[in-house]
Scaffold this motif. Sequence first.
Motif, short mmCIF file in Angstrom:
data_model
loop_
_atom_site.label_atom_id
_atom_site.label_comp_id
_atom_site.label_asym_id
_atom_site.label_seq_id
_atom_site.Cartn_x
_atom_site.Cartn_y
_atom_site.Cartn_z
N THR A 206 0.82 -1.21 0.00
CA THR A 206 0.00 0.00 0.00
C THR A 206 0.85 1.26 0.00
OG1 THR A 206 -0.11 -0.23 2.38
CG2 THR A 206 -1.98 -1.05 1.10
N ASP A 207 2.16 1.11 0.07
CA ASP A 207 3.02 2.29 0.07
C ASP A 207 4.38 1.92 -0.48
OD1 ASP A 207 3.20 5.08 2.14
OD2 ASP A 207 4.90 4.33 0.99
N THR A 209 6.85 4.31 -0.89
CA THR A 209 7.73 5.46 -0.66
C THR A 209 9.16 5.01 -0.37
OG1 THR A 209 5.80 6.36 0.43
CG2 THR A 209 7.78 7.66 0.50
N ALA A 210 9.30 3.93 0.42
CA ALA A 210 10.64 3.49 0.81
C ALA A 210 11.45 3.10 -0.42
CB ALA A 210 10.53 2.32 1.78
N GLN A 211 10.85 2.31 -1.31
CA GLN A 211 11.57 1.88 -2.51
C GLN A 211 11.94 3.08 -3.37
OE1 GLN A 211 8.87 0.41 -1.17
NE2 GLN A 211 8.50 -1.64 -2.00
N THR A 213 12.34 6.15 -2.42
CA THR A 213 13.38 6.94 -1.76
C THR A 213 14.75 6.37 -2.09
OG1 THR A 213 11.84 7.31 0.05
CG2 THR A 213 14.13 7.88 0.45
N ARG A 216 15.59 7.41 -5.56
CA ARG A 216 15.91 8.84 -5.61
C ARG A 216 17.32 9.09 -5.09
NH1 ARG A 216 12.59 13.07 -2.03
NH2 ARG A 216 13.60 11.83 -0.43
N ALA A 234 -0.30 2.59 -9.73
CA ALA A 234 -0.97 3.86 -9.42
C ALA A 234 -0.46 4.41 -8.10
CB ALA A 234 -2.48 3.67 -9.38
N ILE A 235 -0.24 3.51 -7.13
CA ILE A 235 0.31 3.96 -5.85
C ILE A 235 1.73 4.47 -6.05
CG2 ILE A 235 0.94 3.24 -3.51
CD1 ILE A 235 -1.34 1.29 -3.53
N ARG A 238 1.61 7.91 -7.43
CA ARG A 238 1.25 8.93 -6.41
C ARG A 238 2.42 9.19 -5.47
NH1 ARG A 238 -4.44 8.80 -3.73
NH2 ARG A 238 -5.60 9.73 -5.42
N GLN A 242 4.41 12.60 -4.65
CA GLN A 242 4.52 13.13 -3.29
C GLN A 242 5.97 13.38 -2.90
OE1 GLN A 242 2.50 10.06 -1.26
NE2 GLN A 242 0.49 10.87 -1.80
N LEU A 243 6.86 12.45 -3.31
CA LEU A 243 8.27 12.61 -2.98
C LEU A 243 8.89 13.74 -3.78
CD1 LEU A 243 9.43 8.89 -2.72
CD2 LEU A 243 9.33 10.55 -0.89
N GLY A 244 8.15 14.23 -4.77
CA GLY A 244 8.65 15.35 -5.57
C GLY A 244 9.81 14.97 -6.47
N ALA A 264 -4.58 7.28 -10.50
CA ALA A 264 -3.35 8.03 -10.24
C ALA A 264 -3.61 9.53 -10.18
CB ALA A 264 -2.31 7.72 -11.30
N TYR B 8 11.58 6.67 5.82
CA TYR B 8 11.14 5.30 6.12
C TYR B 8 10.27 5.29 7.36
CZ TYR B 8 14.97 4.14 2.94
OH TYR B 8 15.81 4.08 1.86
N THR B 11 6.76 6.60 6.62
CA THR B 11 6.03 5.57 5.90
C THR B 11 5.58 4.47 6.85
OG1 THR B 11 7.47 5.99 4.03
CG2 THR B 11 6.19 3.97 3.95
N PRO B 129 1.87 17.48 -0.11
CA PRO B 129 2.60 16.78 0.95
C PRO B 129 3.38 17.76 1.83
CG PRO B 129 3.66 16.42 -1.17
CD PRO B 129 2.44 17.24 -1.44
N ARG B 131 6.76 18.77 3.96
CA ARG B 131 8.18 18.44 3.95
C ARG B 131 8.81 18.73 5.29
NH1 ARG B 131 9.25 17.31 -1.21
NH2 ARG B 131 7.44 17.93 -2.47
N VAL B 136 9.29 13.51 3.21
CA VAL B 136 7.97 13.95 2.77
C VAL B 136 6.89 13.18 3.52
CG1 VAL B 136 6.44 14.15 0.80
CG2 VAL B 136 8.89 14.38 0.49
N THR B 211 -4.07 4.20 0.17
CA THR B 211 -3.88 2.86 -0.39
C THR B 211 -4.85 2.55 -1.53
OG1 THR B 211 -5.49 1.89 1.10
CG2 THR B 211 -3.23 1.97 1.86
N PHE B 212 -5.82 3.42 -1.82
CA PHE B 212 -6.96 3.10 -2.66
C PHE B 212 -7.80 2.06 -1.93
CE2 PHE B 212 -3.73 3.76 -6.17
CZ PHE B 212 -4.05 5.09 -6.31
N ALA B 255 12.22 -2.62 3.79
CA ALA B 255 12.13 -2.28 2.37
C ALA B 255 13.20 -1.28 2.00
CB ALA B 255 10.75 -1.70 2.06
N GLY B 256 13.50 -0.35 2.90
CA GLY B 256 14.47 0.70 2.61
C GLY B 256 15.91 0.21 2.71
#
Lengths: 384, 291
Positions: A206-207, A209-211, A213, A216, A234-235, A238, A242-244, A264, B8, B11, B129, B131, B136, B211-212, B255-256
């Motif tokens: 569901t997220d 962001t970590a991957q 990041t 990036r 789609a996630i 998004r 968000q991470l820009g 999205a 992380y 999240t 978002p 910062r 973020v 999460t949709f 994951a990170g």
Amino acid sequence: MLKTILRRTGKFAAIAAAGLVMSAQAAEPIKIGSFLSVTGPASFLGDPELKTLEMYVEKINEEGGVLGRQLELIHYDDVGNASNARNFASRLIRSDRVDIIVGGSTTGATMAAVPLVEQAKIPFISLAGAVVITTPVKEWVFKTPQSDRMAAERILADMKDRGITKIGLISGTGGFGSSGRTQTLEVAEKMGIEVLADETYSGSDTDMTAQLTNIRNTDGVEAVLNFGFGQGPAIVTRNYDQLGIELPFYQSHGVASDSFLELAGDAAEGLRLPASPLLVPDSLPEDDPQKDVVQSYKAEYEARWDSKVSTFGAYAYDGLMLAVQAIEAAGSTDKEAVREALENIQGYVGVTGVYNMSPEDHNGLEADSFRMLEVQNGDWKLVN
Amino acid sequence: MFAEFLQYLFTGITIGATYALIALGFTLIYNASHVINFAQGEFLMIGGMATVSLTAMGVPMVLAIILAVLLAGVLGILLQRFAIAPAKQADVVTLIIITIGASIFIRGLAQLVWGKEYHVMQNFSSDEPIRIFGAVLNSQSLWVLGIGAILVVGLVLFFTRTLIGKAILATSMNKEAARLVGIRTQLVLMLAFLVSAVLGSVAGIVVAPITFTSYDIGIMLGLKGFVAAAIGGLGSGIGAVVGGLLLGVVEAMAAGYISSDYKDAVAFSMILVVLFFMPRGLFGAKVVERV
């Protein structure tokens, strides 16, 4: 006396029966067999495929059929299950005795049926994507969709055109994503593109962001490619927004649908992906050979079913038309003749692309049949 | 480096807060009946899906949320009345199996009513978002954390300050004794399902913009919530909260820093490690075996 009469009637009956069989044979329909995932998790594939087959079999019959014979569609629903697909393929071959099979919504269902088809020596046109279906070439197996390898080629070529040589890759761990990842890595090596970051996510995540990041923060990444299917991409889109992250962003053909844009939202702005021309029927240039086919398929499908046309239905359209063209060229439903005719189809203009089959290529499409689209103002825009 | 860590952490905490709310739902019902309600994830799904479809029909968001929570609450009561209560003499294991059946039924129904597509829900406030030190934070995360905190505080007050809350606690400690002092234990059980359905649906609604939502969103989130409850110690409220946050953060860190491939594996092996050293979970009640 009674005996002779009986014997005679018997003889007459036999002759009459034989006559009936012969006359029935003359008008006997050409049987097109199909097993599709009409319900179940892959119903988004099988449903438009079946609708397309039904509609065009009807249309062809109204116009007089093929070789003066009517078409008969015999179809089963494999519910997205490979072992069902195998059973139905067997039933189509053994008890329905079909002349050709057009079906197999998923790669799993297709591959389950391949051994049976090869053994029974019956032409089979699959509607599933993975590259394994026709590589290596199997004598009796053909397919209409482009492979994920072509998608990877198309995307990476577009990146190269923009001067991008170092990318970050993120992919789903499902069948589609992991196959796409493998193909991307292979194609990238061939084209001299470096994959600096290689992340994955599972279908129910569901997220991401970590991957993202991680990607990036990897030095030198010039663009990001996401190979995935379903809501995951789609996630990712998004989270990317968000991470820009400002780098060019690519998705695969797995999300080339309007529902992806809806999920999205604004975050999809500016991303690129390879897709069927069916997504942008009106912006195709006038000299595009596919323009007429694409527009008329879309119009006919939407008029008949009152629902949005999908690229998956188009695979079935191309499969059926290839089958019809091969039977016409062969002049009969003799399986070997049809197979040979299929193998030699050149320049068939379909909805998905222009097919040039050969004994070495049972797909017949080039990576160019994908159009490169960019999301602009919440809609698809043809860029290449 | 620090920004990365912070990212992380954000999240992890966001998704962890959701796990915590689901885990609390598990805990509530477990306390009242020793049943692990595997339909907990479906409450989550009902909350999200009902809100989305009501807003699509033109109902204002706030009203849609209230109606969705009510719907989930009614569903919780129905589940207890028509699936659990008739089998009250049955084993706990049988009851657990009934909840699994109920969850499949609810999911099937949702698929028929709402279809199989994923749906989007708008963020409660701005899409912009936030910062902080280079990391973020999705503004919706603050809603998840805030509403999660309010619910936890509310639950604590409910159990320590209200008669009904105390009755639920009493029933969980000793059903027979509770019945002897005049507590209607069936009613208590129904209340537990109601509160837990409300919790689940609220979790489903606040997390949906991130999460949709779809008819099957409850499967994985429900399972993760259960893992969180087990890590924290089934039956412990603090355990559920800590377990949920811990699970979320560990997942995000894995994951990170390790690999996204092993994220779920890390989460599920955490349960093994914790239960190996602390069989009752981090905050599980100590059970003294009387000889």
